[in-house]
Motif scaffolding. Structure first.
Motif, mmCIF file in Angstrom:
data_model
loop_
_atom_site.group_PDB
_atom_site.id
_atom_site.type_symbol
_atom_site.label_atom_id
_atom_site.label_comp_id
_atom_site.label_asym_id
_atom_site.label_seq_id
_atom_site.Cartn_x
_atom_site.Cartn_y
_atom_site.Cartn_z
ATOM 1 N N GLY A 158 37.561 39.651 34.642
ATOM 2 C CA GLY A 158 36.843 40.888 34.330
ATOM 3 C C GLY A 158 36.992 41.235 32.851
ATOM 4 N N ARG A 159 38.222 41.105 32.363
ATOM 5 C CA ARG A 159 38.493 41.417 30.948
ATOM 6 C C ARG A 159 37.863 40.380 30.019
ATOM 7 N N LEU A 160 38.064 39.097 30.329
ATOM 8 C CA LEU A 160 37.584 38.034 29.432
ATOM 9 C C LEU A 160 36.065 38.039 29.291
ATOM 10 N N LEU A 161 35.358 38.314 30.391
ATOM 11 C CA LEU A 161 33.897 38.169 30.389
ATOM 12 C C LEU A 161 33.160 39.507 30.426
ATOM 13 N N ASP A 162 33.905 40.598 30.548
ATOM 14 C CA ASP A 162 33.307 41.921 30.688
ATOM 15 C C ASP A 162 32.312 41.955 31.862
ATOM 16 N N VAL A 163 32.823 41.548 33.015
ATOM 17 C CA VAL A 163 31.999 41.549 34.237
ATOM 18 C C VAL A 163 32.765 42.277 35.343
ATOM 19 N N ASP A 164 32.037 42.703 36.375
ATOM 20 C CA ASP A 164 32.678 43.282 37.563
ATOM 21 C C ASP A 164 33.024 42.135 38.493
ATOM 22 N N VAL A 165 34.279 42.040 38.857
ATOM 23 C CA VAL A 165 34.692 40.938 39.730
ATOM 24 C C VAL A 165 34.950 41.490 41.133
ATOM 25 N N LEU A 166 34.308 40.880 42.114
ATOM 26 C CA LEU A 166 34.519 41.271 43.506
ATOM 27 C C LEU A 166 35.289 40.144 44.192
ATOM 28 N N PRO A 167 36.580 40.352 44.451
ATOM 29 C CA PRO A 167 37.376 39.282 45.060
ATOM 30 C C PRO A 167 37.109 39.173 46.561
ATOM 31 N N LEU A 168 36.982 37.958 47.042
ATOM 32 C CA LEU A 168 36.773 37.702 48.470
ATOM 33 C C LEU A 168 37.892 36.788 48.948
ATOM 34 N N LYS A 169 38.609 37.236 49.991
ATOM 35 C CA LYS A 169 39.730 36.440 50.486
ATOM 36 C C LYS A 169 39.236 35.407 51.503
ATOM 37 N N LEU A 170 39.559 34.159 51.208
ATOM 38 C CA LEU A 170 39.140 33.051 52.068
ATOM 39 C C LEU A 170 40.199 32.825 53.140
ATOM 40 N N ALA A 171 39.773 32.816 54.402
ATOM 41 C CA ALA A 171 40.740 32.840 55.498
ATOM 42 C C ALA A 171 40.792 31.549 56.309
ATOM 43 N N ASP A 172 39.874 30.629 56.089
ATOM 44 C CA ASP A 172 39.813 29.390 56.889
ATOM 45 C C ASP A 172 40.039 28.212 55.942
ATOM 46 N N PRO A 173 41.072 27.393 56.184
ATOM 47 C CA PRO A 173 41.413 26.307 55.239
ATOM 48 C C PRO A 173 40.284 25.296 55.006
ATOM 49 N N ARG A 174 39.327 25.214 55.931
ATOM 50 C CA ARG A 174 38.192 24.297 55.701
ATOM 51 C C ARG A 174 37.287 24.802 54.575
ATOM 52 N N PHE A 175 37.307 26.112 54.394
ATOM 53 C CA PHE A 175 36.431 26.716 53.375
ATOM 54 C C PHE A 175 37.323 27.256 52.257
ATOM 55 N N TYR A 176 37.876 26.318 51.513
ATOM 56 C CA TYR A 176 38.972 26.583 50.568
ATOM 57 C C TYR A 176 38.468 26.998 49.186
#
Ligand code: ARG
Length: 284
Positions: A158-176
């Protein structure tokens, strides 16, 4: 009266791909690789990569990055880093097996005139594999974490690029990586597999993507890497889509092109992660 300049000029997207010369499955760092060590052939993997390059080339300019011997996963160009305008944030790989790619990527992007913006020491982040810009709203970055990238990368980006970052937590190891289960498309449409996310992250997606713009992928399509799609304007290039998913994409105005990439699925990747968009626009 002053002449007006026509504004319908279109720019051709620029896509980086790294040649598959040294691609193979030689270690296991995700569930897809299990049972596939030394199970790919050069003939088949080169043929599939060529088919993808030719398909992408019909809709974009393709730039080829030279591969490095001993770095079998460097073919997955999406993991080189994150491009935004003329800025390149190099990846910091979680696993030792891929850390050797880092100096090659830094050298290539430096040589090609990008400004290098480094994340703080010790923060893992795997580039455009986990960082995907929204195509509907400018300056919004969806960021996957939980397997490869650290949540700490979100405020730093967010700081480096001046963008809004929306974090998404990945819960299934196949979709890493985020790009295995989520794909922002033109005009705000979003292709995703809900089962890959925790409840709070799904709620965040639903908060920002209107129901009519959600293109939900089922487990069967997700396991065929349908979310790992290259979107160029109204074109969507992917490994495989069921008739139902294809119909829904076409209903939203997209043209679906399948390119078989099963050799790369043995390594846990497909169309999107074999590419990196070099002209990621800096919106207003
Ligand atoms: N074998 C590679 C790894 O596990 C595959 C990377 C796929 N890249 C991606 N952006 N999904 O790191």
């Amino acid at each position: 009266m002053a002449e007006t300049t026509p504004t319908f000029e279109r720019t051709v997207p620029r896509i980086l791909m790294c040649a598959p010369t040294y691609f193979e499955v030689s270690y296991v760092i995700n569930p897809w690789m299990t049972g596939h060590v030394h199970d790919t052939t050069a003939e088949r993997s080169h043929r599939q990569w060529d088919a993808l390059r030719e398909t992408v080339q019909r809709h974009a300019d393709v730039v080829i990055q030279p591969p490095a011997e001993g770095q079998p996963d460097m073919v997955f160009a999406a993991n080189a880093g994150l491009v935004f305008g003329n800025t390149f944030v190099p990846s910091r790989f979680r696993y030792d097996e891929r850390k050797g790619e880092e100096p090659h990527n830094r050298a290539w992007f430096t040589h090609h005139g990008f400004d290098i913006a480094d994340l703080p020491e010790g923060v893992f982040f795997e580039g455009a594999g986990d960082g995907l810009f929204d195509r509907g709203t400018s300056r919004r970055l969806w960021m996957g974490h939980g397997h490869r990238s650290d949540l700490d990368a979100a405020p730093a980006l967010g700081r480096l690029l001046d963008v809004d970052v929306l974090p998404l937590k990945l819960a299934d190891p196949r979709f890493y990586h985020l790009d295995t289960c989520f794909c922002p498309l033109t005009d705000g449409y979003t292709l995703y597999f809900p089962g890959a996310f925790d409840a709070a992250s799904l709620a965040l997606i639903e908060q920002h993507v209107a129901p009519a713009e959600r293109i939900i992928v089922d487990e069967h399509d997700a396991a065929a890497f349908a979310c790992n799609a290259v979107n160029l304007g109204r074109v969507v290039i992917l490994n495989r889509a069921s008739a139902d998913l294809r119909a829904r994409l076409e209903g939203a105005g997209f043209m679906v092109i399948e390119v078989a990439l099963d050799e790369y699925m043995k390594s846990g990747g497909a169309a999107k992660c074999l590419t990196l968009r070099l002209d990621e626009a800096v919106g207003a």
